[in-house]
Enzyme design. Structure first.
Site, PDB file in Angstrom:
ATOM      1  N   LYS A  72       0.827  -1.216   0.000  1.00 50.87           N
ATOM      2  CA  LYS A  72       0.000   0.000   0.000  1.00 50.87           C
ATOM      3  C   LYS A  72       0.860   1.264   0.000  1.00 50.87           C
ATOM      4  CE  LYS A  72      -4.325  -2.042   1.051  1.00 50.87           C
ATOM      5  NZ  LYS A  72      -5.398  -2.390   1.971  1.00 50.87           N
ATOM      6  N   ARG A  95      -3.583 -10.159   4.342  1.00 53.70           N
ATOM      7  CA  ARG A  95      -3.897 -10.240   2.908  1.00 53.70           C
ATOM      8  C   ARG A  95      -2.687  -9.699   2.158  1.00 53.70           C
ATOM      9  NH1 ARG A  95      -5.728  -6.972  -1.053  1.00 53.70           N
ATOM     10  NH2 ARG A  95      -7.285  -7.790  -2.503  1.00 53.70           N
TER      11      ARG A  95
HETATM   12  N1  HH2 Z   1      -7.200  -4.067   0.078  1.00 51.17           N
HETATM   13  C1  HH2 Z   1      -7.395  -4.064  -1.261  1.00 51.17           C
HETATM   14  C2  HH2 Z   1      -8.486  -4.768  -1.801  1.00 51.17           C
HETATM   15  N2  HH2 Z   1      -9.316  -5.482  -1.015  1.00 51.17           N
HETATM   16  N3  HH2 Z   1      -9.962  -6.260   1.114  1.00 51.17           N
HETATM   17  C3  HH2 Z   1      -9.768  -6.287   2.440  1.00 51.17           C
HETATM   18  N4  HH2 Z   1     -10.587  -6.990   3.234  1.00 51.17           N
HETATM   19  N5  HH2 Z   1      -8.737  -5.594   3.037  1.00 51.17           N
HETATM   20  C4  HH2 Z   1      -7.863  -4.843   2.305  1.00 51.17           C
HETATM   21  O1  HH2 Z   1      -6.958  -4.212   2.904  1.00 51.17           O
HETATM   22  C5  HH2 Z   1      -8.037  -4.788   0.890  1.00 51.17           C
HETATM   23  C6  HH2 Z   1      -9.118  -5.522   0.323  1.00 51.17           C
HETATM   24  C7  HH2 Z   1      -6.481  -3.306  -2.171  1.00 51.17           C
HETATM   25  O2  HH2 Z   1      -5.463  -4.133  -2.693  1.00 51.17           O
HETATM   26  P1  HH2 Z   1      -5.441  -4.837  -4.149  1.00 51.17           P
HETATM   27  O3  HH2 Z   1      -6.491  -5.896  -4.246  1.00 51.17           O
HETATM   28  O4  HH2 Z   1      -4.080  -5.301  -4.451  1.00 51.17           O
HETATM   29  O5  HH2 Z   1      -5.717  -3.695  -5.165  1.00 51.17           O
HETATM   30  P2  HH2 Z   1      -7.006  -3.288  -5.979  1.00 51.17           P
HETATM   31  O6  HH2 Z   1      -8.102  -2.985  -5.052  1.00 51.17           O
HETATM   32  O7  HH2 Z   1      -6.542  -2.079  -6.763  1.00 51.17           O
HETATM   33  O8  HH2 Z   1      -7.356  -4.444  -6.857  1.00 51.17           O
END
Ligand code: HH2
Length: 273
Positions: A215, A251
């Site tokens: 992040k 995660r």
């Molecule tokens: N962070 C992201 C997406 N989903 N879900 C939970 N429960 N907690 C988190 O911290 C969280 C989440 C963001 O990360 P990422 O999936 O890599 O990116 P994007 O949302 O751009 O696909």
């Protein structure tokens, strides 16, 4: 023999063209399934499959498009592995399709607030749910987030959402909470005190999922301009901080390195007298 780990590792499988950390790399279902296989081999305890980016400023994806991205990947992983699969979606129809395809956990960054049918559907599906805190909406959440006491407000919100889920018929034993690092939070003014006060979130009595992997606040703390693929050190620092605060799972994008870090951290913690 490998040391046991108390903290589970959830590996991220983004089937999206625009995720902040791995944009477009696994949009092709075969590439996403190959990525999932790699994360399982690296020691992931569960997988989180998402078809819509929630990064700040991300555009919306239709229900049909999102389901078409995640369902084939979930089906294919389920056909070859018993690993628990979570679906990262705020849309009830996508959650329903994903659970039918073999997912057992609904990870909802809106804590089941996106649609009126979200809460009753979670009860009907009987799946586990992750209720995450987010201030605002993904498109605008980083514009001007404001809190008086971020830990107290996030904790109170999560407790209220857990109550709402239970009132709607969700089994309390199937509820996870997530403080939502980076979701409507200033990089340092909000994310840091929230992480510092994480024990007040784990003290709410539900398993906590923590997402710090890659992040932006990691870049901010490391001088700025650090691209997502160069944030492994900070991601591991966050995972170990979460482990010390009692989270149930982290995660992450980088499963192998996180598994090793948690093994070493857990072995040292277990040897403490
Ligand atoms: N962070 C992201 C997406 N989903 N879900 C939970 N429960 N907690 C988190 O911290 C969280 C989440 C963001 O990360 P990422 O999936 O890599 O990116 P994007 O949302 O751009 O696909």
């Amino acid at each position: 023999m490998a040391a046991a780990r108390a903290v589970k590792v959830m590996g991220v499988v983004n089937v999206t063209p625009d995720s902040f950390s791995d944009a477009g790399r696994h949009l092709d279902p075969a590439a996403a399934v190959a990525h999932a296989r790699r994360l399982i081999a690296e020691g992931a305890d569960l997988l989180d499959v998402g078809g819509e980016s929630t990064r700040p400023g991300a555009g919306p994806v239709s229900e049909a498009e999102e389901a078409a991205r995640v369902v084939p990947v979930i089906e294919a992983v389920r056909a070859e592995s018993a690993i628990p699969i979570s679906v990262d979606t705020m849309k009830p129809a996508v959650a329903r399709a994903a659970i039918a395809a073999g997912a057992s956990l609904w990870n909802d960054v809106t804590a089941l607030r996106h649609a009126p049918e979200s809460l009753p559907l979670a009860a009907e599906l009987g799946c586990e749910v992750v209720l995450m805190h987010m201030q605002g909406e993904p498109g605008t959440m980083q514009k001007a987030p404001r809190y008086d006491d971020v830990v107290a407000q996030v904790g109170a919100f999560l407790a209220r959402r857990a109550e709402a889920a239970i009132a709607a018929g969700v089994d309390p034993a199937r509820i996870w909470l997530d403080p939502g690092i980076g979701f409507g939070k200033h990089m340092t003014r909000h994310n840091l005190p929230l992480l510092a006060g994480l024990e007040r979130i784990t003290a709410l009595g539900f398993p906590v999922l923590l997402g710090v992997s890659r992040k932006s606040f990691i870049s901010a703390l490391d001088g700025g301009g650090v691209t997502a693929d160069r944030r492994l050190g900070g991601s591991i620092a966050g995972a170990l901080w979460g482990a010390a605060a009692g989270v149930a799972a982290v995660r992450v994008h980088d499963v192998a390195a996180t598994v090793q870090a948690l093994r070493v951290w857990g072995a040292i913690a277990a040897a403490r007298t």
